[in-house]
Design a protein around this motif. Structure first.
Motif, mmCIF file in Angstrom:
data_model
loop_
_atom_site.group_PDB
_atom_site.id
_atom_site.type_symbol
_atom_site.label_atom_id
_atom_site.label_comp_id
_atom_site.label_asym_id
_atom_site.label_seq_id
_atom_site.Cartn_x
_atom_site.Cartn_y
_atom_site.Cartn_z
ATOM 1 N N VAL A 189 0.607 -1.520 0.341
ATOM 2 C CA VAL A 189 -0.043 -0.206 0.150
ATOM 3 C C VAL A 189 0.264 1.335 -0.370
ATOM 4 C CG1 VAL A 189 -1.579 -1.407 1.315
ATOM 5 C CG2 VAL A 189 -0.081 -0.222 2.611
ATOM 6 N N ARG A 190 0.161 2.035 -0.428
ATOM 7 C CA ARG A 190 1.182 3.722 -0.122
ATOM 8 C C ARG A 190 0.932 4.290 1.287
ATOM 9 N NH1 ARG A 190 3.173 6.245 -3.964
ATOM 10 N NH2 ARG A 190 2.013 5.142 -6.874
ATOM 11 N N THR A 209 0.065 7.102 1.809
ATOM 12 C CA THR A 209 -0.993 7.852 2.093
ATOM 13 C C THR A 209 -2.246 7.437 2.094
ATOM 14 O OG1 THR A 209 -0.640 8.325 -0.202
ATOM 15 C CG2 THR A 209 0.590 9.944 0.476
ATOM 16 N N ASP A 210 -2.519 5.818 1.359
ATOM 17 C CA ASP A 210 -3.957 5.503 1.315
ATOM 18 C C ASP A 210 -3.770 5.179 3.248
ATOM 19 O OD1 ASP A 210 -4.187 5.523 -0.928
ATOM 20 O OD2 ASP A 210 -3.192 3.755 -0.853
ATOM 21 N N ALA A 212 -5.154 8.248 5.060
ATOM 22 C CA ALA A 212 -5.957 8.967 5.166
ATOM 23 C C ALA A 212 -7.009 9.325 5.629
ATOM 24 C CB ALA A 212 -6.711 8.289 3.769
ATOM 25 N N LEU A 234 -8.861 -0.837 3.589
ATOM 26 C CA LEU A 234 -7.716 0.137 2.580
ATOM 27 C C LEU A 234 -8.850 0.238 1.354
ATOM 28 C CD1 LEU A 234 -4.936 -2.545 1.671
ATOM 29 C CD2 LEU A 234 -4.760 -0.548 3.229
ATOM 30 N N CYS A 235 -9.609 -0.124 1.758
ATOM 31 C CA CYS A 235 -10.897 0.094 -0.076
ATOM 32 C C CYS A 235 -11.347 1.445 1.248
ATOM 33 C CB CYS A 235 -12.189 -1.055 0.044
ATOM 34 S SG CYS A 235 -12.816 -0.692 -1.697
ATOM 35 N N ARG A 239 -9.502 3.986 0.660
ATOM 36 C CA ARG A 239 -8.365 4.986 -0.653
ATOM 37 C C ARG A 239 -10.061 6.124 -1.156
ATOM 38 N NH1 ARG A 239 -6.429 -1.358 -2.449
ATOM 39 N NH2 ARG A 239 -4.696 -1.019 -1.684
ATOM 40 N N LYS A 294 -9.613 8.949 0.863
ATOM 41 C CA LYS A 294 -8.833 9.768 -0.301
ATOM 42 C C LYS A 294 -8.996 10.458 -1.018
ATOM 43 C CE LYS A 294 -5.363 7.743 -2.172
ATOM 44 N NZ LYS A 294 -3.214 7.706 -2.215
ATOM 45 N N GLU A 295 -9.999 9.835 -2.025
ATOM 46 C CA GLU A 295 -9.995 10.044 -2.959
ATOM 47 C C GLU A 295 -11.529 10.959 -3.229
ATOM 48 O OE1 GLU A 295 -10.327 6.426 -5.548
ATOM 49 O OE2 GLU A 295 -7.800 5.821 -5.394
#
Length: 210
Positions: free
Chosen positions: A56-57, A59-60, A63, A102-103, A106, A109-110
């Motif tokens: 993973v990143r 930033t994820d 978030a 995780l989903c 993400r 974050k978006e």
């Protein structure tokens, strides 16, 4: 070097100190600096969650700033993290449930619809509530509880039907709010007819103030 040290040993003199491989020393120092620098960029991290590896990143993971994941993985964090034999960060959490977490991160974050990260099965939702409680993911926990309550209120229909209803509702709400942000508000057009002779407002004029 070994021959010289042997001769010095026979003469009763101290052996020469071993030579320092400056290239290796510089390499180790560079690796340490690189690891420190990576803590401050959007690097890619391998995490072992209950025996399953996730890539993973950073930033994820951060978030949700109020979560324990953000506390552990933020760039300036000094918290010591457990690692496995391969050097991956280790989290003693449920591996299957973590994919939904995780989903959610993400999507958050978006700035997309976070409820789309929820599992549909009631038992998976219940597990997610427990994992969110442990990781201080309050928003996702409330979304999962809301879905379970929806299932309880609509016992007569299949839970997948309720899941689809909530997912579509949340997506349409997000879409409506986004369109409001993108599209400019229409300007009010002044009426060219002017006021009535008796001075009363024309029909519907007061609607502009509603």
């Amino acid at each position: 070097m070994y021959i010289i040290n042997g001769l010095l040993h026979r003469l009763g003199l101290p052996a020469s100190p071993p030579s320092v491989n400056h290239s290796q020393h510089r390499g180790r120092r560079s690796a340490v600096h690189s690891m420190a620098r990576n803590r401050y960029v959007d690097d890619i991290i391998n995490i072992n969650v209950g025996g399953k590896r996730y890539t993973v990143r950073r930033t994820d993971l951060v978030a949700d700033p109020r979560s324990k994941l953000a506390e552990w993985f933020k760039p300036n964090s000094v918290k010591a993290m457990a690692t496995d034999k391969g050097g991956n960060f280790y989290l003693d959490r449920d591996a299957k449930t973590f994919r939904h977490i995780l989903c959610y991160l993400r999507l958050k974050k978006e700035k997309f619809v976070p409820s789309l990260a929820l599992p549909s099965k009631p038992d998976d939702l219940a597990k997610l509530v427990g994992e969110c409680e442990a990781l201080n993911l309050n928003e996702l926990k409330e979304l999962a509880i809301e879905m379970l309550q929806k299932y309880q209120r609509t016992e007569e229909q299949h839970f997948v039907t309720s899941f689809v209803q909530v997912a579509l509702r949340d997506f349409e709400t997000w879409q409506f709010e986004r369109e409001k942000e993108i599209l400019p508000l229409p300007s009010k057009k002044k009426s060219s007819a002017g006021p009535n002779r008796d001075g009363a407002n024309a029909p519907y004029d007061d609607w502009d103030n509603i």
